[in-house]
Design a protein around this motif. Sequence first.
Motif, PDB file in Angstrom:
ATOM      1  N   ASP A  58      -1.715  -5.637  -2.152  1.00  0.00           N
ATOM      2  CA  ASP A  58      -0.761  -6.710  -1.947  1.00  0.00           C
ATOM      3  C   ASP A  58      -0.443  -6.802  -0.455  1.00  0.00           C
ATOM      4  O   ASP A  58      -1.240  -6.365   0.384  1.00  0.00           O
ATOM      5  N   THR A  59       0.700  -7.353  -0.100  1.00  0.00           N
ATOM      6  CA  THR A  59       0.954  -7.684   1.312  1.00  0.00           C
ATOM      7  C   THR A  59       1.825  -6.669   2.041  1.00  0.00           C
ATOM      8  O   THR A  59       2.266  -6.929   3.162  1.00  0.00           O
ATOM      9  N   ARG A  60       2.077  -5.499   1.467  1.00  0.00           N
ATOM     10  CA  ARG A  60       2.876  -4.469   2.145  1.00  0.00           C
ATOM     11  C   ARG A  60       2.157  -3.964   3.384  1.00  0.00           C
ATOM     12  O   ARG A  60       0.943  -3.780   3.383  1.00  0.00           O
ATOM     13  N   ILE A  61       2.921  -3.664   4.424  1.00  0.00           N
ATOM     14  CA  ILE A  61       2.327  -3.183   5.659  1.00  0.00           C
ATOM     15  C   ILE A  61       1.570  -1.873   5.451  1.00  0.00           C
ATOM     16  O   ILE A  61       0.546  -1.624   6.092  1.00  0.00           O
ATOM     17  N   SER A  62       2.042  -1.032   4.528  1.00  0.00           N
ATOM     18  CA  SER A  62       1.367   0.244   4.294  1.00  0.00           C
ATOM     19  C   SER A  62       0.028   0.084   3.594  1.00  0.00           C
ATOM     20  O   SER A  62      -0.762   1.033   3.525  1.00  0.00           O
ATOM     21  N   GLY A  63      -0.257  -1.104   3.090  1.00  0.00           N
ATOM     22  CA  GLY A  63      -1.536  -1.328   2.432  1.00  0.00           C
ATOM     23  C   GLY A  63      -2.719  -1.125   3.349  1.00  0.00           C
ATOM     24  O   GLY A  63      -3.788  -0.664   2.921  1.00  0.00           O
ATOM     25  N   TYR A  64      -2.558  -1.468   4.637  1.00  0.00           N
ATOM     26  CA  TYR A  64      -3.648  -1.256   5.593  1.00  0.00           C
ATOM     27  C   TYR A  64      -3.985   0.225   5.695  1.00  0.00           C
ATOM     28  O   TYR A  64      -5.159   0.622   5.699  1.00  0.00           O
ATOM     29  N   MET A  65      -2.958   1.048   5.780  1.00  0.00           N
ATOM     30  CA  MET A  65      -3.149   2.493   5.907  1.00  0.00           C
ATOM     31  C   MET A  65      -3.828   3.065   4.671  1.00  0.00           C
ATOM     32  O   MET A  65      -4.810   3.822   4.782  1.00  0.00           O
ATOM     33  N   PHE A  66      -3.348   2.691   3.504  1.00  0.00           N
ATOM     34  CA  PHE A  66      -3.895   3.266   2.292  1.00  0.00           C
ATOM     35  C   PHE A  66      -5.283   2.718   1.965  1.00  0.00           C
ATOM     36  O   PHE A  66      -6.104   3.416   1.360  1.00  0.00           O
ATOM     37  N   GLU A  67      -5.557   1.482   2.348  1.00  0.00           N
ATOM     38  CA  GLU A  67      -6.903   0.947   2.175  1.00  0.00           C
ATOM     39  C   GLU A  67      -7.906   1.790   2.956  1.00  0.00           C
ATOM     40  O   GLU A  67      -8.982   2.145   2.455  1.00  0.00           O
ATOM     41  N   SER A  68      -7.548   2.145   4.191  1.00  0.00           N
ATOM     42  CA  SER A  68      -8.455   2.920   5.042  1.00  0.00           C
ATOM     43  C   SER A  68      -8.720   4.309   4.470  1.00  0.00           C
ATOM     44  O   SER A  68      -9.868   4.774   4.442  1.00  0.00           O
ATOM     45  N   VAL A  69      -7.661   4.983   4.015  1.00  0.00           N
ATOM     46  CA  VAL A  69      -7.870   6.344   3.534  1.00  0.00           C
ATOM     47  C   VAL A  69      -8.560   6.365   2.166  1.00  0.00           C
ATOM     48  O   VAL A  69      -9.336   7.287   1.877  1.00  0.00           O
ATOM     49  N   LEU A  70      -8.309   5.368   1.332  1.00  0.00           N
ATOM     50  CA  LEU A  70      -9.051   5.271   0.080  1.00  0.00           C
ATOM     51  C   LEU A  70     -10.535   5.095   0.346  1.00  0.00           C
ATOM     52  O   LEU A  70     -11.381   5.744  -0.289  1.00  0.00           O
ATOM     53  N   GLU A  71     -10.828   4.203   1.276  1.00  0.00           N
ATOM     54  CA  GLU A  71     -12.224   3.973   1.646  1.00  0.00           C
ATOM     55  C   GLU A  71     -12.876   5.266   2.129  1.00  0.00           C
ATOM     56  O   GLU A  71     -14.014   5.595   1.755  1.00  0.00           O
ATOM     57  N   ALA A  72     -12.165   6.035   2.954  1.00  0.00           N
ATOM     58  CA  ALA A  72     -12.706   7.295   3.464  1.00  0.00           C
ATOM     59  C   ALA A  72     -12.926   8.305   2.336  1.00  0.00           C
ATOM     60  O   ALA A  72     -13.953   8.982   2.278  1.00  0.00           O
ATOM     61  N   GLY A 128     -12.037  -0.621 -10.314  1.00  0.00           N
ATOM     62  CA  GLY A 128     -11.244  -1.371  -9.338  1.00  0.00           C
ATOM     63  C   GLY A 128      -9.997  -0.589  -8.994  1.00  0.00           C
ATOM     64  O   GLY A 128      -9.435   0.098  -9.851  1.00  0.00           O
ATOM     65  N   ILE A 129      -9.571  -0.681  -7.745  1.00  0.00           N
ATOM     66  CA  ILE A 129      -8.350  -0.011  -7.301  1.00  0.00           C
ATOM     67  C   ILE A 129      -7.443  -1.046  -6.644  1.00  0.00           C
ATOM     68  O   ILE A 129      -7.895  -1.845  -5.820  1.00  0.00           O
ATOM     69  N   VAL A 130      -6.174  -1.016  -7.010  1.00  0.00           N
ATOM     70  CA  VAL A 130      -5.176  -1.909  -6.423  1.00  0.00           C
ATOM     71  C   VAL A 130      -4.134  -1.075  -5.691  1.00  0.00           C
ATOM     72  O   VAL A 130      -3.589  -0.122  -6.247  1.00  0.00           O
ATOM     73  N   ILE A 131      -3.865  -1.436  -4.444  1.00  0.00           N
ATOM     74  CA  ILE A 131      -2.817  -0.782  -3.656  1.00  0.00           C
ATOM     75  C   ILE A 131      -1.582  -1.670  -3.737  1.00  0.00           C
ATOM     76  O   ILE A 131      -1.499  -2.708  -3.088  1.00  0.00           O
ATOM     77  N   SER A 132      -0.625  -1.277  -4.568  1.00  0.00           N
ATOM     78  CA  SER A 132       0.541  -2.130  -4.783  1.00  0.00           C
ATOM     79  C   SER A 132       1.641  -1.358  -5.483  1.00  0.00           C
ATOM     80  O   SER A 132       1.372  -0.441  -6.259  1.00  0.00           O
ATOM     81  N   ALA A 133       2.883  -1.744  -5.206  1.00  0.00           N
ATOM     82  CA  ALA A 133       4.031  -1.246  -5.961  1.00  0.00           C
ATOM     83  C   ALA A 133       4.709  -2.390  -6.691  1.00  0.00           C
ATOM     84  O   ALA A 133       5.914  -2.366  -6.946  1.00  0.00           O
ATOM     85  N   SER A 134       3.935  -3.453  -6.989  1.00  0.00           N
ATOM     86  CA  SER A 134       4.387  -4.534  -7.847  1.00  0.00           C
ATOM     87  C   SER A 134       5.688  -5.178  -7.360  1.00  0.00           C
ATOM     88  O   SER A 134       5.754  -5.720  -6.260  1.00  0.00           O
ATOM     89  N   HIS A 135       6.761  -5.065  -8.159  1.00  0.00           N
ATOM     90  CA  HIS A 135       8.033  -5.718  -7.860  1.00  0.00           C
ATOM     91  C   HIS A 135       8.942  -4.863  -6.986  1.00  0.00           C
ATOM     92  O   HIS A 135      10.041  -5.285  -6.647  1.00  0.00           O
ATOM     93  N   ASN A 136       8.505  -3.655  -6.597  1.00  0.00           N
ATOM     94  CA  ASN A 136       9.339  -2.771  -5.786  1.00  0.00           C
ATOM     95  C   ASN A 136       9.458  -3.269  -4.346  1.00  0.00           C
ATOM     96  O   ASN A 136       8.654  -4.080  -3.893  1.00  0.00           O
ATOM     97  N   PRO A 137      10.421  -2.747  -3.571  1.00  0.00           N
ATOM     98  CA  PRO A 137      10.562  -3.139  -2.160  1.00  0.00           C
ATOM     99  C   PRO A 137       9.363  -2.700  -1.322  1.00  0.00           C
ATOM    100  O   PRO A 137       8.546  -1.876  -1.753  1.00  0.00           O
TER     101      PRO A 137
END
Length: 449
Positions: free
Chosen positions: A51-65, A97-106
């Motif tokens: 989703d659009t959380r700023i931390s998604g960039y970080m977790f996308e990279s480490v998942l890929e690694a 498939g993997i989704v990086i998201s906390a849905s309705h959370n902040p």
Amino acid sequence: MSDVKRYFGTDGIRGRVGDGVITPDFVLKLGWAAGRVFAREGKGRILIGKDTRISGYMFESVLEAGLSAAGCDSLLVGPMPTPAIAYLTRAFHADAGIVISASHNPYYDNGIKFFSAAGTKLPDELELAIEAELELALTTADSDQLGRASRIPDAGGRYVEFCKSTAGYIGLGGMKIVLDCAHGATYDVAPKVFRELGAKVSVIGAQPDGLNINEGVGSTHPANLQRAVLEQQADLGIAFDGDGDRLLMVDGDGELVDGDELLYILAMHMQSTGQLNGGVVGTLMTNLGLVVALEREGIELVRAQVGDRYVLEQLNERGWNLGGENSGHLVCKHVTTTGDGIVSALQVLCALIQADQTLSQAKSGMRKFPQVMINVQMPQKKDVLSLPSVVAAVAAAEAELGRTGRVLLRPSGTEPLVRVMVEGEDVGLVKRTCRQLAAEVEAAVQAAV
């Protein structure tokens, strides 16, 4: 291998970024562990969205690694609704498939969700297998076996076309709709879907900055959408949550239409078209009003535990096609494999058009019982609900409510909360009983800390 899950909850793994397990080092190893499980039959191909959380960039990279270290290729689609990952995993014949998201959370929360190759939530045995791998030391595949990463530039377009296909030949020409995208994963694809089907669309909550997901917008904060529908004299409004797997609607009078009412509309439509194929699966939170309305039409409702995976389990077990939660997480199994806010909204619009009804008219056959819920903070997981004081308070409340009411206390599967819910015909009694029960639970929580 233990049969008790340590990390996975009802909807993947979720928490505050930087605390507990939602850290770069844990998610790196999670990617590696998942890759090891999914690649047992050969070199794996794993599709990753966020989703659009700023931390998604970080977790996308480490998942890929982590996946690369396990010998798996990564297919990156960027910000995309959770149900889009379910569809695209099938469309690209990926192993998972993997989704990086906390849905309705902040925004400061994040999480990791998984889909199988079939676009469904993972069964318990696969989640347990991943957890077993997490207990091992991380190793790296030989250099010639490392995974590669590639981006799929047309993923959004593919998903838009899929969503449109679920509406059949129904067009939305002449319909005026306001969309609230929660500054989340639907911000780009949802307006395209409804516009390309002919609707006149205005959009709010579609300027994500990494920090504003779900903030005062979306299905958890629908007041702005209600105002927009009235101000713009729209036919209806649709509010998604941050990752796009749930929705609420607003009718032309500005009244909120929740998941139970949407289930009623869909059940009536699907029964008339022969698509229902049985009954409806709700949850422990489903309003008694829906039960009564469906019984009147000869439709059975079965309650599952709260969580879309449990709704899906019941649907699969019974061979039924419709289920969902009052929060707006709806599953239309005759058109897709998981809860999908955009697809579910289109199914509701199809029902309205074919019945030549407004949203207000279509929901009028169901009368909701007053339902009040209070969330009690629970800093540590404690079994407070079985304490004698709480059990006695519940028994007293149920006696006072009688046969036309009910009480439900349950720990949240995604947040550190105990949810206290009371439902009945007398709104004053319901409110008073809920406050009393919540106070009793809060006292029990404080005593147990």
